[in-house]
Design an enzyme around this catalytic site. Structure first.
Site, PDB file in Angstrom:
ATOM      1  N   ARG A   1       3.364 -29.960  29.557  1.00  0.00           N
ATOM      2  CA  ARG A   1       4.033 -30.298  28.301  1.00  0.00           C
ATOM      3  C   ARG A   1       3.891 -29.090  27.381  1.00  0.00           C
ATOM      4  O   ARG A   1       3.243 -28.106  27.722  1.00  0.00           O
ATOM      5  CB  ARG A   1       3.511 -31.596  27.686  1.00  0.00           C
ATOM      6  CG  ARG A   1       2.081 -31.957  27.870  1.00  0.00           C
ATOM      7  CD  ARG A   1       1.100 -31.032  27.212  1.00  0.00           C
ATOM      8  NE  ARG A   1       1.376 -30.900  25.791  1.00  0.00           N
ATOM      9  CZ  ARG A   1       0.934 -29.916  25.053  1.00  0.00           C
ATOM     10  NH1 ARG A   1       0.163 -28.947  25.579  1.00  0.00           N
ATOM     11  NH2 ARG A   1       1.218 -29.822  23.772  1.00  0.00           N
TER      12      ARG A   1
ATOM     13  N   GLN B   1      -2.841 -35.083  21.813  1.00  0.00           N
ATOM     14  CA  GLN B   1      -2.867 -33.693  22.289  1.00  0.00           C
ATOM     15  C   GLN B   1      -3.841 -32.832  21.488  1.00  0.00           C
ATOM     16  O   GLN B   1      -4.346 -31.835  21.994  1.00  0.00           O
ATOM     17  CB  GLN B   1      -1.457 -33.065  22.198  1.00  0.00           C
ATOM     18  CG  GLN B   1      -0.467 -33.605  23.202  1.00  0.00           C
ATOM     19  CD  GLN B   1       0.381 -34.704  22.610  1.00  0.00           C
ATOM     20  OE1 GLN B   1      -0.067 -35.468  21.764  1.00  0.00           O
ATOM     21  NE2 GLN B   1       1.613 -34.811  23.060  1.00  0.00           N
TER      22      GLN B   1
ATOM     23  N   ASN C   1       8.880 -30.695  15.419  1.00  0.00           N
ATOM     24  CA  ASN C   1       7.602 -30.595  16.131  1.00  0.00           C
ATOM     25  C   ASN C   1       7.032 -32.000  16.304  1.00  0.00           C
ATOM     26  O   ASN C   1       7.638 -32.997  15.894  1.00  0.00           O
ATOM     27  CB  ASN C   1       6.635 -29.683  15.356  1.00  0.00           C
ATOM     28  CG  ASN C   1       5.406 -29.321  16.158  1.00  0.00           C
ATOM     29  OD1 ASN C   1       5.516 -28.909  17.317  1.00  0.00           O
ATOM     30  ND2 ASN C   1       4.226 -29.473  15.584  1.00  0.00           N
ATOM     31  N   LYS C   2       5.891 -32.082  16.910  1.00  0.00           N
ATOM     32  CA  LYS C   2       5.242 -33.368  17.216  1.00  0.00           C
ATOM     33  C   LYS C   2       5.241 -34.299  16.005  1.00  0.00           C
ATOM     34  O   LYS C   2       4.988 -33.859  14.881  1.00  0.00           O
ATOM     35  CB  LYS C   2       3.810 -33.077  17.697  1.00  0.00           C
ATOM     36  CG  LYS C   2       2.991 -34.276  18.091  1.00  0.00           C
ATOM     37  CD  LYS C   2       3.658 -35.154  19.130  1.00  0.00           C
ATOM     38  CE  LYS C   2       4.068 -34.414  20.380  1.00  0.00           C
ATOM     39  NZ  LYS C   2       4.905 -35.229  21.291  1.00  0.00           N
TER      40      LYS C   2
ATOM     41  N   ASP D   1       9.167 -27.392  18.720  1.00  0.00           N
ATOM     42  CA  ASP D   1       9.922 -27.618  19.960  1.00  0.00           C
ATOM     43  C   ASP D   1      11.370 -27.203  19.822  1.00  0.00           C
ATOM     44  O   ASP D   1      12.070 -27.021  20.824  1.00  0.00           O
ATOM     45  CB  ASP D   1       9.849 -29.092  20.365  1.00  0.00           C
ATOM     46  CG  ASP D   1       8.459 -29.424  20.862  1.00  0.00           C
ATOM     47  OD1 ASP D   1       7.555 -29.578  20.023  1.00  0.00           O
ATOM     48  OD2 ASP D   1       8.278 -29.483  22.092  1.00  0.00           O
TER      49      ASP D   1
HETATM   50  O1  MRU Z   1       5.034 -33.795  23.551  1.00  0.00           O
HETATM   51  P1  MRU Z   1       4.431 -32.431  23.732  1.00  0.00           P
HETATM   52  O2  MRU Z   1       2.968 -32.455  23.985  1.00  0.00           O
HETATM   53  O3  MRU Z   1       5.200 -31.619  24.756  1.00  0.00           O
HETATM   54  O4  MRU Z   1       4.658 -31.756  22.330  1.00  0.00           O
HETATM   55  C1  MRU Z   1       4.186 -30.455  22.111  1.00  0.00           C
HETATM   56  C2  MRU Z   1       4.355 -30.016  20.711  1.00  0.00           C
HETATM   57  O5  MRU Z   1       4.836 -30.730  19.872  1.00  0.00           O
HETATM   58  C3  MRU Z   1       3.975 -28.602  20.402  1.00  0.00           C
HETATM   59  O6  MRU Z   1       3.569 -28.491  19.077  1.00  0.00           O
HETATM   60  C4  MRU Z   1       5.206 -27.739  20.612  1.00  0.00           C
HETATM   61  O7  MRU Z   1       5.698 -27.877  21.913  1.00  0.00           O
HETATM   62  C5  MRU Z   1       4.959 -26.342  20.321  1.00  0.00           C
HETATM   63  S1  MRU Z   1       4.273 -25.580  21.760  1.00  0.00           S
HETATM   64  C6  MRU Z   1       3.806 -24.048  21.581  1.00  0.00           C
END
Ligand code: MRU
Length: 361
Positions: free
Chosen positions: A53, A200, A251-252, A241
Site C-alpha cells: 500500500r 497505518q 490523502n488518508k 495519493d
Molecule cells: O491506504 P493506504 O495505506 O495506501 O494510504 C496511504 C496514504 O494515504 C499515504 O499517506 C500516501 O499514499 C502517501 S505515500 C508516500
C-alpha cells in the site's frame, strides 16, 4: 532502510526473473514477513488486500503486475485487459495509473515477444527512479525542518498515516526529510497519528521510525488539534495519493481535519509528493478525485497481538451498528503551506506547480 541490520527495499525482483518479493504490510508491526508474487492475479490481490500500500509502492507493484501479465499473454487484447484489471485494484492513488500508462505507452509499439522483457526492465527502473525521487524530496524537505529548528530545541513534527519508506520503494515522501534531519544530527520528535481504521500510523510509521531510532509518540487521531493549541507541534508533514493541477491534496482520511487544525493554530502544513502523484488532468480535488470506500469490517474489527503473542481479530462495535469507511479525504490547496516535491518546494497553486514543472504548461 535497515531492518534488523539488513538493508531492505519494499519490493525487489527475484533472481529467477519471474517473481517479485514484497514486505507483507498486513502483518506489521507484529511479524516481519516477505511474500513472493509471481502472477498478475497475485499482484492485483496484494494491492487490493493492502499487503502492499502507499501510492508510490502501489504504482511500482502494479508495474511488475503488468509485466507478469505480459508474460502470461502478450497479445494486444491482454495489454488492454490487464491494464484495466490492475487499474481497478485501488481507485484513489494516481501513481497506479501513472505506472500503467507509462508501461502501456512503451509496450504498445513492441512485438508481443518483446513486451515481457521490456516491461520487467522498466518496472525495475521505476523502482530505482522512485528511490531517487524520494531522496530528492527528503533533501528539499530537510530545509523546512532546518527552518523550524530553534536553538537547543527538538523539532516536533506531526504526520498522518504512513508516507515513509514502507509506502514507497525506499526513503518515503513525508518521512524522508525526517530521516535526513535525524541523520544530520537535528533533534526531531514525531507525533504519529494512529490513523484509524487500518492504523497505518501506529503499525507502520511507528515501526519504521523505531527501526531507524527516531524518537516518536503515537497519538489517537483526535489529539493533534490539542497539541497544536498548546504549541507542541512545530510543523505537520504528510504524503498524498493524488494532487491536482491547482494543488488540492488527497490523502488518508483525517488529513483534512489536521490541515484545518494547523491553519487555525498557525502551524505550517506541508505535503510531500513525487511528481508521479500529480494528476495534471484535474483541478478540483473535492469534486474530481474518486474516493475509495473500503469494507466496513475495517472499522468494526481490529487486529492485534494477544498477550500470548498470537495475532487475533476482534469485533469492537455494538452489534447491528453500521459503519462507513471512506479511505481518503481532500485537503483544499489553501490549507497547504507548501508542496515538497522532487523538483523542490512550491506553493500549492497552479502557478507554483507550473514553476517547478514548466513542461506541463
Ligand atoms: O491506504 P493506504 O495505506 O495506501 O494510504 C496511504 C496514504 O494515504 C499515504 O499517506 C500516501 O499514499 C502517501 S505515500 C508516500
Amino acid at each position: 532502510m535497515n531492518i534488523f541490520g539488513r538493508a531492505y527495499r519494499t519490493i525487489w525482483p527475484d533472481e529467477d526473473g519471474v517473481s517479485i518479493h514484497v514486505i507483507d504490510q498486513t502483518r506489521l508491526p507484529h511479524r516481519f514477513e516477505t511474500v513472493s508474487l509471481s502472477t498478475s492475479a497475485e499482484v492485483a490481490d496484494a494491492i487490493v488486500t493492502m499487503v502492499v500500500r502507499g501510492a508510490p509502492l502501489i504504482g511500482a507493484t502494479a508495474a511488475y503486475g503488468y509485466a507478469m501479465a505480459m508474460r502470461e499473454d502478450a497479445s494486444d487484447a491482454n495489454l488492454e485487459a490487464a491494464y484495466h484489471r490492475l487499474y481497478e485494484t485501488r481507485p484513489t492513488a494516481v501513481n497506479l495509473r501513472w505506472a500503467l500508462d507509462d508501461l502501456k505507452a512503451r509496450l504498445a509499439p513492441l512485438a508481443a515477444s518483446e513486451r515481457f522483457p521490456a516491461a520487467w526492465q522498466r518496472s525495475g527502473d521505476i523502482c530505482d527512479e522512485d528511490v531517487e525521487i524520494c531522496r530528492k524530496i527528503g533533501e528539499a524537505g530537510l530545509s523546512l525542518i532546518k527552518k523550524a529548528q530553534k536553538p537547543g530545541k527538538t523539532v516536533n513534527i506531526l504526520t498522518h498515516c504512513n508516507a515513509g519508506w514502507l509506502a514507497c520503494v525506499d526513503w518515503g515522501t513525508a518521512l524522508a526529510p525526517i530521516y535526513m534531519a535525524h541523520d544530520a544530527g537535528i533533534p526531531v520528535h514525531v507525533w504519529v497519528d494512529e490513523t484509524r481504521p487500518r492504523n497505518q500510523g501506529a503499525s507502520l510509521t511507528a515501526y519504521e521510525l523505531g527501526a531507524h531510532g527516531i524518537p516518536h509518540t503515537v497519538i489517537p487521531d483526535n489529539t493533534g488539534g490539542h497539541l497544536m493549541q498548546h504549541g507542541m507541534v512545530d510543523l505537520c508533514i504528510v504524503g498524498t495519493d493524488r494532487t491536482t493541477a491547482r494543488g488540492d491534496v488527497c490523502n488518508k482520511i483525517g488529513t483534512y481535519l489536521k490541515a484545518l487544525a494547523a491553519q487555525a493554530n498557525q502551524v505550517p502544513f506541508y505535503v510531500a509528493l513525487p511528481h508521479t502523484t500529480i494528476d495534471w488532468t484535474i483541478e478540483d480535488g473535492v469534486k474530481e478525485i474518486p474516493i475509495e470506500e473500503r469494507n466496513a469490517r475495517e472499522v468494526t474489527h481490529m487486529t492485534g497481538r494477544l498477550l500470548d503473542g498470537t495475532l487475533a481479530t476482534v469485533d469492537i462495535m455494538a452489534p447491528g451498528s453500521k459503519a462507513l469507511n471512506y479511505a481518503f479525504d481532500v485537503t483544499p490547496a489553501h490549507l497547504v503551506t507548501a508542496l515538497v516535491t522532487d523538483r523542490g518546494i512550491c506553493t500549492a497553486t497552479r502557478e507554483g506547480l507550473m514553476g517547478l514543472f514548466p513542461e506541463r504548461g
